[in-house]
Write a protein that holds these residues in place. Structure first.
Motif, PDB file in Angstrom:
ATOM      1  N   ARG A  46       0.835  -1.223   0.000  1.00 21.76           N
ATOM      2  CA  ARG A  46       0.000   0.000   0.000  1.00 21.76           C
ATOM      3  C   ARG A  46       0.865   1.266   0.000  1.00 21.76           C
ATOM      4  NH1 ARG A  46      -1.053   4.283  -0.114  1.00 21.76           N
ATOM      5  NH2 ARG A  46      -2.754   5.497   0.780  1.00 21.76           N
TER       6      ARG A  46
ATOM      7  N   SER B 234       2.401   5.021  -4.560  1.00 20.00           N
ATOM      8  CA  SER B 234       2.743   6.318  -5.152  1.00 20.00           C
ATOM      9  C   SER B 234       3.961   6.217  -6.080  1.00 20.00           C
ATOM     10  CB  SER B 234       2.972   7.326  -4.029  1.00 20.00           C
ATOM     11  OG  SER B 234       2.621   8.594  -4.454  1.00 20.00           O
TER      12      SER B 234
ATOM     13  N   ASN C 233      -1.087  14.189  -8.954  1.00 21.49           N
ATOM     14  CA  ASN C 233      -1.662  13.457  -7.823  1.00 21.49           C
ATOM     15  C   ASN C 233      -2.553  14.375  -7.012  1.00 21.49           C
ATOM     16  OD1 ASN C 233      -2.227  12.041  -5.525  1.00 21.49           O
ATOM     17  ND2 ASN C 233      -0.100  11.667  -4.952  1.00 21.49           N
TER      18      ASN C 233
ATOM     19  N   HIS D 114      -7.595   6.691   1.021  1.00 16.95           N
ATOM     20  CA  HIS D 114      -8.182   6.525   2.341  1.00 16.95           C
ATOM     21  C   HIS D 114      -9.712   6.547   2.253  1.00 16.95           C
ATOM     22  CE1 HIS D 114      -4.015   7.445   3.019  1.00 16.95           C
ATOM     23  NE2 HIS D 114      -4.160   8.656   2.538  1.00 16.95           N
TER      24      HIS D 114
ATOM     25  N   HIS E 227      -6.865   9.404  -3.570  1.00 18.23           N
ATOM     26  CA  HIS E 227      -5.753   9.933  -4.352  1.00 18.23           C
ATOM     27  C   HIS E 227      -6.017   9.624  -5.812  1.00 18.23           C
ATOM     28  CE1 HIS E 227      -3.943  11.078  -0.758  1.00 18.23           C
ATOM     29  NE2 HIS E 227      -3.651   9.867  -0.330  1.00 18.23           N
TER      30      HIS E 227
ATOM     31  N   GLU F  18      -5.342  16.153   2.470  1.00 14.24           N
ATOM     32  CA  GLU F  18      -4.157  16.004   3.318  1.00 14.24           C
ATOM     33  C   GLU F  18      -2.850  16.488   2.681  1.00 14.24           C
ATOM     34  OE1 GLU F  18      -3.733  11.819   4.177  1.00 14.24           O
ATOM     35  OE2 GLU F  18      -3.338  11.320   2.088  1.00 14.24           O
ATOM     36  N   HIS F  19      -2.829  16.740   1.396  1.00 13.91           N
ATOM     37  CA  HIS F  19      -1.550  17.119   0.771  1.00 13.91           C
ATOM     38  C   HIS F  19      -1.304  18.621   0.764  1.00 13.91           C
ATOM     39  CE1 HIS F  19      -1.477  13.138  -1.731  1.00 13.91           C
ATOM     40  NE2 HIS F  19      -1.193  12.956  -0.454  1.00 13.91           N
TER      41      HIS F  19
HETATM   42  C1  MLT Z   1      -0.564   8.074   0.242  1.00 15.86           C
HETATM   43  O1  MLT Z   1      -1.596   7.953   0.875  1.00 15.86           O
HETATM   44  O2  MLT Z   1       0.003   7.099  -0.297  1.00 15.86           O
HETATM   45  C2  MLT Z   1       0.063   9.417   0.165  1.00 15.86           C
HETATM   46  O3  MLT Z   1      -0.778  10.431   0.544  1.00 15.86           O
HETATM   47  C3  MLT Z   1       0.807   9.643  -1.092  1.00 15.86           C
HETATM   48  C4  MLT Z   1       0.053   9.702  -2.358  1.00 15.86           C
HETATM   49  O4  MLT Z   1      -1.033  10.235  -2.438  1.00 15.86           O
HETATM   50  O5  MLT Z   1       0.559   9.291  -3.404  1.00 15.86           O
END
Ligand code: MLT
Ligand code: ZN
Length: 458
Positions: free
Chosen positions: A322, A326, A338, A371, A378, A412-413
């Protein structure tokens, strides 16, 4: 460019060994995980808050930008020195200053790697829940700047829910303390919450006080495989409505599965079209009961196969997969945009449908994972050089759909450089103006991380 007298003064502040101006070093500090890049004019590695303060005071006199940077794992260009200037890198301020087992708090410097803090507190039977996918590399200062979320936010919340107080150097150089070491404090405005998530534009955290929890006694994990992304998304919504709160509930679509399987050279999913990864924690009795109930629920929701991770090694294997999605996606295309959209949890299937339609209209491959328990997906728009205009159109349409469904453009980013042009779509002009006035009041000369969030508006 910096005047030679300024370079000399910076060397006096941090020590000659801790100031770099060589082209090789500048390149190393020029980019983050978004592939955006801009060269700084110098990199300073301060060792104390006083040094940070002196650098910022100098910047206000000499008018050069200062850009704080953790490990460069950011996903929105927040640490990219887009207007040049001095990058402040915190690799020397990397100490856990205190783990107070009586009061369940830890005090850390900004350069502490998040995974290291997790490991140190867990060795004492304690728990720091925020868990960004990059926990093995990212640092606490970056987590504070971006209000990092991660894999356990569905049950435990995000960075702001754990930061009790900060030592902060303001853009004009004053060192202040916010919050307290206590479980409660309402003394004045909540400056801690204002700084956490302000993306390094309002202050530089030089000390971070976080609260800890007791380490849960037991953790149980399962993977569920589905014949379609929609089925998996619908199952995720049903889990969230099922009165058992997992500590992680992750969704991975077909393209992300194939990419990570190729990257790790492992078969994770047996060719499934989509996967949910669910984890519960608590007492051994509770986790046994909860994982059983979730297994029954996902089977009823259409899962073709369910695998429980029975050993620590099996859990590790699945989480490694998991966390590797990315970087794995670059095998599909050389570039990805992203996004980290978030919608109400019950609307994940709907937004995935909308994204599918947008991808189809623009002839783009859009990979989705993330999530699901938070409604935070994402959305990675995979593309080649020269397709930027098409990608931008698709992003605008995705954001419009997200906002129509009652969501937010960034879970969250952060906004950084990547989403600055779109922030008004979500917050509106009056809120944007209020944010700009706060920035202007704290940073009248626009020294700290200029060009971020408001793009060209300081
Ligand atoms: C993730 O949840 O893997 C990170 O926020 C990184 C991403 O979004 O690529
Ligand atoms: Zn994430």
């Amino acid at each position: 460019m910096l005047k030679p007298s300024v370079v000399k003064e910076l060397k006096t502040i941090v020590g000659a060994d801790n100031l770099s101006t060589s082209p090789e070093d500048l390149v190393v500090y020029s980019y983050d995980a978004t592939q955006q890049e801009a060269l700084p004019w110098a990199v300073a590695r301060p060792g104390t808050a006083e040094e940070v303060s002196r650098i910022l005071r100098l910047a206000n006199e000499e008018l050069f930008p200062v850009v704080p940077r953790g490990a460069g794992t950011g996903m929105s260009g927040g640490s990219v020195p887009v207007r040049g200037g001095v990058v402040l890198s915190f690799e020397r301020m990397n100490k856990i200053l205190e783990i107070d087992e009586e009061n369940l708090i830890a005090v850390v410097e900004p350069g502490v790697v998040t995974g290291f803090l997790q490991q140190e507190v867990e060795a004492r039977g304690l728990f720091y829940p925020p868990d960004p996918a990059s926990h093995q590399f990212c640092t606490m200062g970056g987590n504070v700047a971006e209000c990092a979320g991660g894999l356990r936010a569905v049950k435990y919340g995000v960075t702001k829910d754990y930061v009790l107080g900060l030592e902060v150097v303001l853009p004009t150089g004053e060192i202040i303390r916010t919050g307290a070491r206590t479980a409660k404090s309402v003394a004045g405005y909540d400056l801690t919450k204002l700084i956490v998530g302000s993306e390094g534009t309002l202050g530089v955290a030089t000390k971070i006080i976080v609260r800890l929890l007791p380490l849960p006694e037991s953790v149980r994990t399962l993977s569920a495989f589905f014949g379609s992304a929609e089925e998996a998304a619908a199952a995720a919504s049903r889990i969230m409505a099922g009165r058992i709160l997992p500590r992680a509930l992750e969704f991975i679509d077909r393209a992300a599965l194939r990419a990570v399987e190729g990257y790790l050279k492992e078969d994770i999913s047996g060719g499934a079209e989509a996967m949910l990864l669910v984890e519960v924690d608590g007492s051994a009795e509770a986790t046994g009961r909860d994982i059983g109930a979730i297994e029954a629920l996902v089977i009823k929701a259409g899962a073709a196969r369910v695998i429980r991770a029975e050993t620590g090694a099996e859990r590790e294997r699945i989480w490694k997969a998991r966390r590797s999605i990315s970087p794995a996606l670059y095998a599909i295309k050389p570039k990805k945009m992203n996004e980290d959209i978030v919608v109400p949890r019950s609307r994940i299937a709907e937004i995935l449908r909308e994204i599918g339609a947008i991808a189809g209209r623009h002839g783009l491959l859009i990979v989705n994972f993330g999530h699901a328990g938070d409604g935070n997906i994402h959305t990675n728009i995979m593309h080649d050089e020269g397709e930027a205009a098409k990608v931008e159109e698709a992003v605008k349409e995705i954001f419009a759909a997200v906002l129509r469904l009652g969501g937010s453009i960034s879970g969250e980013h952060g906004i950084g450089l990547s989403k600055a042009a779109y922030l008004p779509m979500e917050v509106g002009q009056a809120a944007l103006d209020a944010m700009k006035r706060i920035k202007q009041a704290l940073d009248p000369k626009g020294i700290l991380n200029p060009g971020k969030i408001f793009l060209n508006a300081e």
